[in-house]
Design a protein around this motif. Sequence first.
Motif, PDB file in Angstrom:
ATOM      1  N   SER A  15       0.332  -1.252  -0.063  1.00 20.75           N
ATOM      2  CA  SER A  15      -0.050   0.058  -0.173  1.00 20.75           C
ATOM      3  C   SER A  15       0.837   1.370   0.125  1.00 20.75           C
ATOM      4  CB  SER A  15      -1.142   0.047   1.535  1.00 20.75           C
ATOM      5  OG  SER A  15      -0.080  -0.325   2.722  1.00 20.75           O
ATOM      6  N   VAL A  16       0.991   1.433   1.047  1.00 20.77           N
ATOM      7  CA  VAL A  16       1.992   3.049   0.876  1.00 20.77           C
ATOM      8  C   VAL A  16       3.585   3.297   0.085  1.00 20.77           C
ATOM      9  CG1 VAL A  16       3.080   4.463   3.405  1.00 20.77           C
ATOM     10  CG2 VAL A  16       1.613   3.034   3.306  1.00 20.77           C
ATOM     11  N   PHE A  17       4.997   1.835   0.139  1.00 20.84           N
ATOM     12  CA  PHE A  17       5.560   2.486  -0.244  1.00 20.84           C
ATOM     13  C   PHE A  17       5.938   1.862  -2.057  1.00 20.84           C
ATOM     14  CE2 PHE A  17       6.958   2.126   4.584  1.00 20.84           C
ATOM     15  CZ  PHE A  17       7.576   3.698   3.683  1.00 20.84           C
ATOM     16  N   ARG A  18       4.341   1.347  -2.664  1.00 26.78           N
ATOM     17  CA  ARG A  18       4.207   0.446  -3.555  1.00 26.78           C
ATOM     18  C   ARG A  18       4.997   1.866  -4.664  1.00 26.78           C
ATOM     19  NH1 ARG A  18      -1.109  -0.760  -4.230  1.00 26.78           N
ATOM     20  NH2 ARG A  18      -1.706   1.883  -4.663  1.00 26.78           N
ATOM     21  N   ASP A  19       3.913   2.942  -4.973  1.00 32.38           N
ATOM     22  CA  ASP A  19       4.243   4.139  -5.831  1.00 32.38           C
ATOM     23  C   ASP A  19       6.107   4.886  -5.429  1.00 32.38           C
ATOM     24  OD1 ASP A  19       1.984   3.015  -6.891  1.00 32.38           O
ATOM     25  OD2 ASP A  19       0.478   4.544  -5.724  1.00 32.38           O
ATOM     26  N   LEU A  20       6.731   4.089  -4.571  1.00 27.17           N
ATOM     27  CA  LEU A  20       7.573   5.450  -4.257  1.00 27.17           C
ATOM     28  C   LEU A  20       8.180   5.182  -4.710  1.00 27.17           C
ATOM     29  CD1 LEU A  20       7.622   6.179  -0.620  1.00 27.17           C
ATOM     30  CD2 LEU A  20       7.113   7.618  -2.666  1.00 27.17           C
ATOM     31  N   THR A  21       9.183   5.738  -5.648  1.00 32.60           N
ATOM     32  CA  THR A  21      10.698   5.008  -6.388  1.00 32.60           C
ATOM     33  C   THR A  21      11.790   6.527  -5.821  1.00 32.60           C
ATOM     34  OG1 THR A  21       9.826   5.967  -8.190  1.00 32.60           O
ATOM     35  CG2 THR A  21       9.713   4.019  -7.876  1.00 32.60           C
ATOM     36  N   PHE A  22      12.679   5.855  -5.856  1.00 35.85           N
ATOM     37  CA  PHE A  22      13.982   7.127  -5.577  1.00 35.85           C
ATOM     38  C   PHE A  22      15.231   7.112  -6.730  1.00 35.85           C
ATOM     39  CE2 PHE A  22      11.789   6.074  -1.599  1.00 35.85           C
ATOM     40  CZ  PHE A  22      12.629   8.069  -0.522  1.00 35.85           C
ATOM     41  N   THR A  23      15.569   7.725  -6.699  1.00 34.12           N
ATOM     42  CA  THR A  23      16.271   7.792  -7.841  1.00 34.12           C
ATOM     43  C   THR A  23      18.128   7.550  -7.445  1.00 34.12           C
ATOM     44  OG1 THR A  23      16.904  10.095  -7.745  1.00 34.12           O
ATOM     45  CG2 THR A  23      15.500   9.469  -9.414  1.00 34.12           C
ATOM     46  N   GLU A  24      19.020   7.575  -7.952  1.00 36.32           N
ATOM     47  CA  GLU A  24      20.415   7.259  -7.075  1.00 36.32           C
ATOM     48  C   GLU A  24      20.616   8.331  -7.096  1.00 36.32           C
ATOM     49  OE1 GLU A  24      21.898   4.740  -5.875  1.00 36.32           O
ATOM     50  OE2 GLU A  24      20.080   3.224  -6.954  1.00 36.32           O
ATOM     51  N   HIS A  26      18.731  10.918  -5.473  1.00 39.22           N
ATOM     52  CA  HIS A  26      18.264  11.194  -4.688  1.00 39.22           C
ATOM     53  C   HIS A  26      18.423   9.966  -3.496  1.00 39.22           C
ATOM     54  CE1 HIS A  26      14.291  11.799  -2.505  1.00 39.22           C
ATOM     55  NE2 HIS A  26      14.587  12.242  -1.890  1.00 39.22           N
ATOM     56  N   LYS A  27      18.602   9.442  -3.404  1.00 37.73           N
ATOM     57  CA  LYS A  27      19.397   8.181  -2.560  1.00 37.73           C
ATOM     58  C   LYS A  27      20.768   8.728  -2.209  1.00 37.73           C
ATOM     59  CE  LYS A  27      17.407   4.140  -4.192  1.00 37.73           C
ATOM     60  NZ  LYS A  27      17.769   2.555  -4.192  1.00 37.73           N
ATOM     61  N   ASP A  28      21.669   9.726  -2.471  1.00 34.20           N
ATOM     62  CA  ASP A  28      22.568  10.203  -2.169  1.00 34.20           C
ATOM     63  C   ASP A  28      23.265  11.431  -1.528  1.00 34.20           C
ATOM     64  OD1 ASP A  28      24.356   7.691  -3.568  1.00 34.20           O
ATOM     65  OD2 ASP A  28      24.591   8.998  -5.765  1.00 34.20           O
ATOM     66  N   GLN A  29      21.605  11.984  -1.970  1.00 38.22           N
ATOM     67  CA  GLN A  29      21.288  13.651  -1.400  1.00 38.22           C
ATOM     68  C   GLN A  29      20.599  12.605   0.143  1.00 38.22           C
ATOM     69  OE1 GLN A  29      18.303  15.457  -3.461  1.00 38.22           O
ATOM     70  NE2 GLN A  29      20.193  16.534  -4.485  1.00 38.22           N
ATOM     71  N   ILE A  30      19.981  11.853   0.488  1.00 33.24           N
ATOM     72  CA  ILE A  30      20.169  11.642   1.956  1.00 33.24           C
ATOM     73  C   ILE A  30      20.444  11.418   2.495  1.00 33.24           C
ATOM     74  CG2 ILE A  30      18.167   9.308   2.577  1.00 33.24           C
ATOM     75  CD1 ILE A  30      16.344   9.954   0.651  1.00 33.24           C
ATOM     76  N   ARG A  31      22.231  10.210   2.076  1.00 37.86           N
ATOM     77  CA  ARG A  31      22.675   9.503   2.703  1.00 37.86           C
ATOM     78  C   ARG A  31      23.674  10.651   3.244  1.00 37.86           C
ATOM     79  NH1 ARG A  31      23.217   5.773  -2.053  1.00 37.86           N
ATOM     80  NH2 ARG A  31      22.179   3.900  -0.588  1.00 37.86           N
TER      81      ARG A  31
END
Length: 136
Positions: A15-24, A26-31
């Motif tokens: 349900s919740v995370f089904r539609d979420l996608t993260f680009t690499e 975006h992942k690097d920015q979070i890290r």
Amino acid sequence: MDDRLRNLKKSIKKSVFRDLTFTEEHKDQIRNKISVMSVKSEEEIIIAVLHLLSQEKTGFELNKMIRARGIQNYENNEGQLYMFLHRLEQKGYVETNWKKDDEKYYRVTNKGNKLLSLAEKKSKSTISIFKEILER
């Protein structure tokens, strides 16, 4: 209990995370944001250490509590923490006491408490005191 948690995890994925996608990117920015947040300035570390040492603690206990506060500056080099504590002791902000089993305990002094109260008020004199402590 494990089955309930597995079922919860499956339902969240559906349900919740089904539609979420993260680009690499975006992942690097979070890290990067996480790593910046985990490394604190020396002034913040001094304040945290003095707060934590309002009650007597060993260096090991202090290290665990510092890490619990999200300060990871000493995570892979605990020796630096002990050098830092020794500097605080030499300057009179922390006192030590040896107890059973040759354990060294640290506690903030009256001078350390005064510095802590100045830091909370964020006075200009605090900045010069921090510079004095950080000088090696």
